[in-house]
Design an enzyme around this catalytic site. Structure first.
Site, PDB file in Angstrom:
ATOM      1  CE  LYS A 129      -1.800  -1.394   3.866  1.00  0.00           C
ATOM      2  NZ  LYS A 129      -2.585  -1.752   5.037  1.00  0.00           N
ATOM      3  CG  ASP A 189      -6.174  -3.572   8.732  1.00  0.00           C
ATOM      4  OD1 ASP A 189      -5.799  -4.739   8.496  1.00  0.00           O
ATOM      5  OD2 ASP A 189      -6.209  -2.688   7.857  1.00  0.00           O
TER       6      ASP A 189
END
Ligand code: BGC
Length: 466
Positions: A156, A192
């Site tokens: 990312k 997450d």
């Protein structure tokens, strides 16, 4: 043949057939089996990392915890108060991440995190308290315990030097000591997805899958310990463990080749991490806007959109020369446009192409391109989620979800359900639940549960020795 029919045909390769979905399901299941196996793990692209989260919230957890959330476009520090009764209160502060943190050295990044944490605890006037902290670190890591996590790779848009192969817990702890001297106990590092699952399980214990569809994409689920060949026997006294699938990496071994288009290949080639995270690049927020740019550019060149537009050349130039000029947010915004004079699409055209008198046909076609990309992502995610629901094997599973794409795109939930309904075995039921700040509340819950487990083990030992 009308222009719209030609556009439909042109986009056909982005609309998977039933047979392609079936192959996706089979290939994904095969990778999960490999990921879980001790001997086969090295050949799997979905590494199925052990999280060491084996205890689930009871709902009565109380106390104040700190949480750090690193993994998206922003970094957050949170103070979470668990109030018992399945309730929690959060105070959060967002800190921007610049290129210096995203692409600098690991020391720069962790020093920055420690600085923000210090600022935050002083602002909240809790700097004198000895607090437990949960660190949501949303990148692939090999864990050897709850608070030990070796970074496998960045994803990312992050790429800090001197960090891969290092323990991020150690890096964080030494940065905190170096900069602040604060008494903070970093008790858990979690992904997450795990935070999302825990946060939803806090409100409803039937949640056994966690999903993120945001900048990146990934899922985790609850697995029986007897299916985890890589788990040391000392952890097998608890029946279950959360597995971080890291499904963003799916496709690196060819499992998605039958679905990849030229656009997917270009997105991969132009990325910071070419050759990796292939599934993520088809379904996550960091990449979907870019797919739309590449598709629109080819469609313009083939006279399928903006064919009569007087700014055709300018639009082609912008699309050619400005990678990432279409953000994934655009897909969500214009999905809300009902086609009555196209106000949202027209705004997007003004912003990106400086086009002020858009033709309604071009608006409709652009919206169609965006829909095809979002639908492909949602449908594919529904297939792999279906595989996880079946793998968990419960009669009822709740999938806890978070992430900007899922939250903001009005049709994404429906796209996922379309294929989930087809792939979940008939004797199982599922539902989807939106997470309330998984990365913050989930991190605090893991910290609280670790603390509870520690007290339980301590009192068990004391009883055994008296
Ligand atoms: C990371 C995962 C994370 C996901 C969602 C991916 O790029 O590899 O660890 O869960 O993004 O944030």
């Amino acid at each position: 043949m009308s222009e719209l029919t030609r556009l439909r045909e042109f986009l056909n390769e982005l609309i998977p057939s039933e047979d392609q979905f079936q192959r996706l399901y089979q290939n994904f299941c095969a990778q999960i089996r490999k990921g879980l196996g001790a001997k086969t793990n090295k050949d799997a692209d979905t590494k199925c990392y052990l999280t060491y989260v084996q205890d689930f919230p009871h709902g009565n957890e109380t106390g104040k915890y700190l949480a750090l959330d690193l993994g998206g476009s922003r970094f957050r520090v949170l103070l979470v108060t668990l109030k018992g009764d399945r309730d929690a209160e959060l105070v959060a502060k967002i800190y921007d991440l610049t290129e210096k943190e995203l692409l600098g050295t690991g020391t720069q990044l962790f020093d920055y995190i420690a600085k923000c944490l210090h600022e935050f605890v002083c602002e909240q006037k809790v700097e004198g308290e000895h607090m437990a902290l949960g660190f949501t670190f949303s990148f692939p890591c090999v864990q050897t315990g709850l608070s030990r996590a070796t970074l496998v790779r960045w994803t990312k848009g992050f790429n800090c030097s001197d960090t891969v192969g290092e323990d991020v817990g150690v890096m964080l702890k030494s940065a905190i000591t170096r900069r602040t001297g604060l008494k903070i106990d970093m008790v858990a590092i979690l992904n997450d997805t795990t935070g999302t699952q825990m946060s939803c399980a806090h409100r409803n214990p039937a949640c056994n899958i966690g999903l993120i569809v945001g900048t990146g994409c990934n899922a985790c689920y609850t697995e029986k310990v007897e299916n985890c060949e890589r788990l040391d026997t000392k952890y097998k006294d608890r029946p279950k463990i959360i597995i971080n699938v890291e499904w963003g990496a799916f496709g690196e071994k060819g499992g998605l080749d039958h679905l990849l288009t030229d656009y997917d290949k270009i997105v991969d080639k132009n990325s910071l991490n070419a050759g990796t995270q292939i599934y993520e690049k088809m379904v996550a927020g960091m990449y979907m806007g870019e797919l739309v740019r590449l598709i629109t550019l080819r469609a313009v060149n083939e006279n399928l959109i903006f064919a009569q537009c007087k700014l055709r050349k300018q639009i082609t130039d912008i699309l050619t020369k400005k990678p990432n000029c279409i953000e994934t947010k655009v897909l969500s915004d214009i999905a809300n446009d009902k086609g009555d004079d196209w106000p949202m699409v027209k705004d997007v055209f003004k912003d990106i192409f400086h086009l002020h008198d858009a033709d309604p046909d071009d608006c409709m076609k652009f919206k169609y391109i965006c829909d095809v990309v979002a639908k492909r992502a949602g449908n594919m995610l529904g297939v792999t989620l279906g595989a996880l629901v079946n793998k968990v094997g419960e009669s009822f599973s709740i999938i806890g979800v978070d992430g900007t794409v899922y939250r903001c795109h009005p049709n994404f939930d429906g796209y996922m359900r379309e294929t989930l309904d087809r792939f979940v075995e008939k004797d199982r039921k599922y539902d989807i639940m939106l997470s309330e700040d998984g990365s913050g509340r989930g991190a605090a819950l893991v910290a609280a549960v670790v603390h509870r487990e520690y007290i339980e083990r301590k009192s068990l030992n004391a009883r055994l020795h008296t």
